[in-house]
Design a protein around this motif. Structure first.
Motif, PDB file in Angstrom:
ATOM      1  N   VAL A 111       0.413  -1.263  -0.251  1.00  0.00           N
ATOM      2  CA  VAL A 111      -0.260   0.038   0.295  1.00  0.00           C
ATOM      3  C   VAL A 111       0.725   0.745  -0.080  1.00  0.00           C
ATOM      4  CG1 VAL A 111      -1.311   1.216   1.580  1.00  0.00           C
ATOM      5  CG2 VAL A 111      -1.924  -1.083   0.944  1.00  0.00           C
ATOM      6  N   VAL A 112       1.825   1.329   0.869  1.00  0.00           N
ATOM      7  CA  VAL A 112       2.678   2.691   1.125  1.00  0.00           C
ATOM      8  C   VAL A 112       3.686   2.691  -0.231  1.00  0.00           C
ATOM      9  CG1 VAL A 112       4.395   3.487   2.273  1.00  0.00           C
ATOM     10  CG2 VAL A 112       2.761   2.261   3.270  1.00  0.00           C
ATOM     11  N   SER A 113       3.832   1.736  -1.086  1.00  0.00           N
ATOM     12  CA  SER A 113       5.028   1.781  -2.175  1.00  0.00           C
ATOM     13  C   SER A 113       4.179   2.351  -3.120  1.00  0.00           C
ATOM     14  CB  SER A 113       5.486   0.167  -2.773  1.00  0.00           C
ATOM     15  OG  SER A 113       4.434  -0.255  -3.233  1.00  0.00           O
ATOM     16  N   GLY A 114       2.551   1.371  -3.376  1.00  0.00           N
ATOM     17  CA  GLY A 114       1.720   1.847  -4.184  1.00  0.00           C
ATOM     18  C   GLY A 114       1.176   3.613  -4.055  1.00  0.00           C
ATOM     19  N   VAL A 199      10.489   1.621   0.238  1.00  0.00           N
ATOM     20  CA  VAL A 199      11.222   2.079  -0.550  1.00  0.00           C
ATOM     21  C   VAL A 199      11.519   1.224  -1.196  1.00  0.00           C
ATOM     22  CG1 VAL A 199      13.323   2.976  -0.429  1.00  0.00           C
ATOM     23  CG2 VAL A 199      11.799   3.393   1.573  1.00  0.00           C
ATOM     24  N   VAL A 200      11.777  -0.017  -1.600  1.00  0.00           N
ATOM     25  CA  VAL A 200      12.101  -0.186  -3.120  1.00  0.00           C
ATOM     26  C   VAL A 200      11.207  -1.383  -3.869  1.00  0.00           C
ATOM     27  CG1 VAL A 200      12.862  -2.489  -3.376  1.00  0.00           C
ATOM     28  CG2 VAL A 200      13.918  -1.556  -1.795  1.00  0.00           C
ATOM     29  N   GLY A 201      10.202  -0.653  -3.334  1.00  0.00           N
ATOM     30  CA  GLY A 201       9.159  -0.778  -4.725  1.00  0.00           C
ATOM     31  C   GLY A 201       8.472   0.076  -5.238  1.00  0.00           C
ATOM     32  N   VAL A 202       8.624   0.956  -4.509  1.00  0.00           N
ATOM     33  CA  VAL A 202       8.580   2.518  -5.215  1.00  0.00           C
ATOM     34  C   VAL A 202       8.934   2.690  -7.317  1.00  0.00           C
ATOM     35  CG1 VAL A 202       8.786   5.294  -5.359  1.00  0.00           C
ATOM     36  CG2 VAL A 202       8.216   3.736  -3.603  1.00  0.00           C
ATOM     37  N   ALA A 203      10.094   2.248  -7.519  1.00  0.00           N
ATOM     38  CA  ALA A 203      10.254   2.912  -7.941  1.00  0.00           C
ATOM     39  C   ALA A 203       9.677   2.315  -9.707  1.00  0.00           C
ATOM     40  CB  ALA A 203      12.003   2.298  -8.231  1.00  0.00           C
ATOM     41  N   ASN A 204       8.840   0.796  -9.497  1.00  0.00           N
ATOM     42  CA  ASN A 204       8.815   0.706 -11.171  1.00  0.00           C
ATOM     43  C   ASN A 204       7.738   1.598 -11.299  1.00  0.00           C
ATOM     44  OD1 ASN A 204      10.404  -0.986 -11.860  1.00  0.00           O
ATOM     45  ND2 ASN A 204       9.422  -2.632 -11.062  1.00  0.00           N
ATOM     46  N   ILE A 256       3.071  -8.039  -7.169  1.00  0.00           N
ATOM     47  CA  ILE A 256       2.908  -8.678  -5.769  1.00  0.00           C
ATOM     48  C   ILE A 256       3.738  -9.863  -5.618  1.00  0.00           C
ATOM     49  CG2 ILE A 256       1.255 -10.475  -4.655  1.00  0.00           C
ATOM     50  CD1 ILE A 256      -1.002  -8.495  -5.377  1.00  0.00           C
ATOM     51  N   SER A 257       4.530 -10.499  -6.842  1.00  0.00           N
ATOM     52  CA  SER A 257       5.651 -11.289  -6.454  1.00  0.00           C
ATOM     53  C   SER A 257       6.843 -10.750  -6.573  1.00  0.00           C
ATOM     54  CB  SER A 257       5.787 -12.130  -8.342  1.00  0.00           C
ATOM     55  OG  SER A 257       6.221 -10.544  -9.106  1.00  0.00           O
ATOM     56  N   GLU A 258       6.627  -9.377  -7.041  1.00  0.00           N
ATOM     57  CA  GLU A 258       8.417  -8.931  -6.016  1.00  0.00           C
ATOM     58  C   GLU A 258       8.264  -8.191  -4.752  1.00  0.00           C
ATOM     59  OE1 GLU A 258       8.758  -4.898  -9.066  1.00  0.00           O
ATOM     60  OE2 GLU A 258       8.437  -6.312 -10.244  1.00  0.00           O
ATOM     61  N   ILE A 259       6.694  -8.111  -4.011  1.00  0.00           N
ATOM     62  CA  ILE A 259       6.746  -7.529  -2.652  1.00  0.00           C
ATOM     63  C   ILE A 259       7.404  -8.808  -2.035  1.00  0.00           C
ATOM     64  CG2 ILE A 259       4.934  -7.560  -1.087  1.00  0.00           C
ATOM     65  CD1 ILE A 259       5.950  -4.122  -2.752  1.00  0.00           C
ATOM     66  N   PHE A 260       6.558  -9.802  -2.402  1.00  0.00           N
ATOM     67  CA  PHE A 260       6.620 -11.126  -1.790  1.00  0.00           C
ATOM     68  C   PHE A 260       8.494 -12.029  -1.718  1.00  0.00           C
ATOM     69  CE2 PHE A 260       7.123 -15.993  -0.826  1.00  0.00           C
ATOM     70  CZ  PHE A 260       6.234 -15.766  -0.029  1.00  0.00           C
ATOM     71  N   GLY A 261       9.123 -11.385  -2.919  1.00  0.00           N
ATOM     72  CA  GLY A 261      10.807 -12.541  -3.142  1.00  0.00           C
ATOM     73  C   GLY A 261      11.300 -10.885  -2.261  1.00  0.00           C
ATOM     74  N   GLY A 262      10.943  -9.947  -2.134  1.00  0.00           N
ATOM     75  CA  GLY A 262      11.698  -8.824  -1.102  1.00  0.00           C
ATOM     76  C   GLY A 262      11.458  -8.855  -0.256  1.00  0.00           C
ATOM     77  N   SER A 263      10.202  -9.930   0.511  1.00  0.00           N
ATOM     78  CA  SER A 263       9.591  -9.729   1.542  1.00  0.00           C
ATOM     79  C   SER A 263      10.982 -11.128   2.589  1.00  0.00           C
ATOM     80  CB  SER A 263       8.534 -10.221   1.857  1.00  0.00           C
ATOM     81  OG  SER A 263       8.213 -10.988   1.830  1.00  0.00           O
ATOM     82  N   VAL A 264      11.179 -11.641   1.602  1.00  0.00           N
ATOM     83  CA  VAL A 264      12.328 -13.345   2.161  1.00  0.00           C
ATOM     84  C   VAL A 264      13.273 -11.800   2.154  1.00  0.00           C
ATOM     85  CG1 VAL A 264      13.290 -14.828   1.536  1.00  0.00           C
ATOM     86  CG2 VAL A 264      11.443 -14.534   0.803  1.00  0.00           C
ATOM     87  N   LEU A 265      13.825 -11.572   1.675  1.00  0.00           N
ATOM     88  CA  LEU A 265      15.374 -10.931   2.246  1.00  0.00           C
ATOM     89  C   LEU A 265      14.868 -10.103   3.118  1.00  0.00           C
ATOM     90  CD1 LEU A 265      16.591 -10.149  -1.247  1.00  0.00           C
ATOM     91  CD2 LEU A 265      17.050 -12.147   0.001  1.00  0.00           C
ATOM     92  N   VAL A 266      13.534  -8.879   3.693  1.00  0.00           N
ATOM     93  CA  VAL A 266      14.170  -8.033   4.337  1.00  0.00           C
ATOM     94  C   VAL A 266      13.679  -8.802   5.217  1.00  0.00           C
ATOM     95  CG1 VAL A 266      11.399  -6.452   5.487  1.00  0.00           C
ATOM     96  CG2 VAL A 266      12.945  -6.383   2.854  1.00  0.00           C
ATOM     97  N   GLU A 267      12.599 -10.237   5.676  1.00  0.00           N
ATOM     98  CA  GLU A 267      13.161 -11.136   6.441  1.00  0.00           C
ATOM     99  C   GLU A 267      14.113 -11.424   7.321  1.00  0.00           C
ATOM    100  OE1 GLU A 267       9.792 -13.464   6.111  1.00  0.00           O
ATOM    101  OE2 GLU A 267       8.348 -12.249   5.919  1.00  0.00           O
ATOM    102  N   GLN A 268      15.089 -11.598   6.434  1.00  0.00           N
ATOM    103  CA  GLN A 268      16.059 -12.168   7.097  1.00  0.00           C
ATOM    104  C   GLN A 268      16.738 -11.646   7.661  1.00  0.00           C
ATOM    105  OE1 GLN A 268      15.980 -16.203   7.532  1.00  0.00           O
ATOM    106  NE2 GLN A 268      18.314 -15.396   7.009  1.00  0.00           N
ATOM    107  N   VAL A 269      17.067  -9.670   6.553  1.00  0.00           N
ATOM    108  CA  VAL A 269      17.738  -8.816   7.669  1.00  0.00           C
ATOM    109  C   VAL A 269      17.485  -8.851   9.059  1.00  0.00           C
ATOM    110  CG1 VAL A 269      18.253  -6.614   7.056  1.00  0.00           C
ATOM    111  CG2 VAL A 269      18.406  -7.761   5.379  1.00  0.00           C
ATOM    112  N   PHE A 270      15.609  -8.724   9.071  1.00  0.00           N
ATOM    113  CA  PHE A 270      15.947  -8.300  10.509  1.00  0.00           C
ATOM    114  C   PHE A 270      15.028  -8.973  11.148  1.00  0.00           C
ATOM    115  CE2 PHE A 270      14.896  -4.375   7.550  1.00  0.00           C
ATOM    116  CZ  PHE A 270      14.912  -3.820   8.026  1.00  0.00           C
ATOM    117  N   SER A 271      15.247 -10.415  11.248  1.00  0.00           N
ATOM    118  CA  SER A 271      14.751 -11.498  11.850  1.00  0.00           C
ATOM    119  C   SER A 271      13.499 -11.567  12.072  1.00  0.00           C
ATOM    120  CB  SER A 271      15.878 -11.521  13.183  1.00  0.00           C
ATOM    121  OG  SER A 271      17.296 -11.399  13.077  1.00  0.00           O
ATOM    122  N   TYR A 272      12.618 -11.273  10.922  1.00  0.00           N
ATOM    123  CA  TYR A 272      11.221 -10.966  11.423  1.00  0.00           C
ATOM    124  C   TYR A 272      11.499 -12.585  11.228  1.00  0.00           C
ATOM    125  CZ  TYR A 272       6.274  -8.453  10.987  1.00  0.00           C
ATOM    126  OH  TYR A 272       5.457  -8.026  11.091  1.00  0.00           O
TER     127      TYR A 272
END
Length: 331
Positions: A111-114, A199-204, A256-272
């Motif tokens: 929602v925020v990126s959109g 922030v990453v999803g804003v560009a496209n 949505i696929s990009e958001i889902f793929g990015g969430s994998v990396l974000v969750e690892q970085v923040f131990s979410y």
């Protein structure tokens, strides 16, 4: 409509089958030994041969690939996704416990990126060639080339270590009972991972909306509106927003696929503790049942987003819908 529904059901079933099969094949050919990965090298060396064989049987290391897949598929069709050996719990329970965290993260970022991308795209398009346009384009080009995990690490260093505004990770405060966690605590832990993903999803969406805004401003009906005395923003607000919003919304569902793929990396970085972190844990530990369950769920999630995007394409441009119908009649 019946043909459309049946065609998408067939596509969905084939997708689920292909994703689950590929997951089993990749885990099977992976060099990771599930027994060693889960007990450790030191423990494995000091372990008896009988114990090693028992653990290998428990993890299915010696079971042929297609036998394991056939057993899993038979159970999955009946609603049983198997047992996660890594978490020692049914796969459905592991997914259910973590799905809410991932869903909150992805929906917030989506929602925020959109909204932010749409606003920045209109701002840049309405000021084409000016300083604000160059800033927005530079920001988008920079973000499009920045790895998600790297940006997450930078945000973690700046906002958590240096400024101390956000916690270092996890979805709840450490040492606090689940019953004592408040909504404010959960949102505080969610904010920084969601900001990184947003922030990453804003560009496209911003760059796409900018080009559409330029096209709208150069259209005859907007020129006529401005000739009647409307300002640029007034013409956009009264005559251009609908033409800008529907393509942007369509692109947003397709992302949505990009958001889902990015969430994998974000969750690892923040131990979410979400599905992305569980998928990484399952992959590194050879937990094929859990990995297959998460892969199937994520594929269904992406399929739904792409389906909505395709339906919105028909709303935006009826010629696409008529072209599909003509193709079906011709076939």
């Amino acid at each position: 409509m019946t043909r459309f529904i049946l065609r998408n059901i067939v596509k969905f079933v084939l997708l689920m089958f292909a994703v689950s099969l590929v997951t089993f094949v990749l885990v099977s050919v992976s060099p990771i030994d599930p027994v060693q990965a889960n007990v450790g090298q030191a423990a494995l060396v000091n372990m008896s041969e009988a114990k090693r064989a028992q653990l290998a049987e428990y993890w299915g290391a010696n079971t042929p690939l297609f036998e394991r897949y056939a057993n899993w598929l038979y159970s999955a069709v009946q609603g049983d996704l198997g047992t996660s050996l890594r978490y020692n719990a049914p796969v459905a329970d592991v997914i259910a416990n973590r799905a809410l965290n991932s869903l909150a993260l992805m929906v917030t970022a989506w929602v925020v990126s959109g909204v932010l991308g749409f606003a920045l795209g209109i701002l840049a398009g309405a000021n084409r060639g000016r300083l604000i346009d160059r800033i927005v384009k530079g920001y988008c080009f920079l973000l499009a080339s920045v790895p998600t995990f790297w940006l997450g690490l930078v945000f973690l260093i700046v906002f958590s270590v240096w400024l101390g505004w956000f916690p270092f990770g996890f979805s709840v405060p450490i040492g606090v009972a689940a019953a004592d966690v408040t909504l404010a605590d959960a949102l505080h832990h969610l904010a920084l991972p969601a900001l990184t993903l947003s922030v990453v999803g804003v560009a496209n969406i911003a760059l796409h909306t900018r080009e559409k805004t330029v096209d709208v401003l150069e259209s005859d009906y907007v020129r006529f509106a401005r000739a009647r005395g409307l300002s640029t923003w007034g013409a956009l607000r009264h005559h251009g927003l609908r033409n800008l919003m529907m393509p942007a919304l369509t692109l947003q569902f397709a992302s949505i696929s990009e958001i889902f793929g990015g969430s994998v990396l974000v969750e690892q970085v923040f131990s979410y503790p979400g599905l992305g972190q569980a998928a990484v844990t399952a992959g590194l530990g050879g937990d094929v049942a859990l990995l297959a369950g998460i892969a199937v769920l994520s594929a269904a999630f992406v399929f739904g987003g792409n389906l909505i995007a395709n339906m919105l394409y028909g709303v935006v441009d009826p010629r696409i819908r008529r072209g599909e119908q003509a193709g079906e009649l011709h076939a």
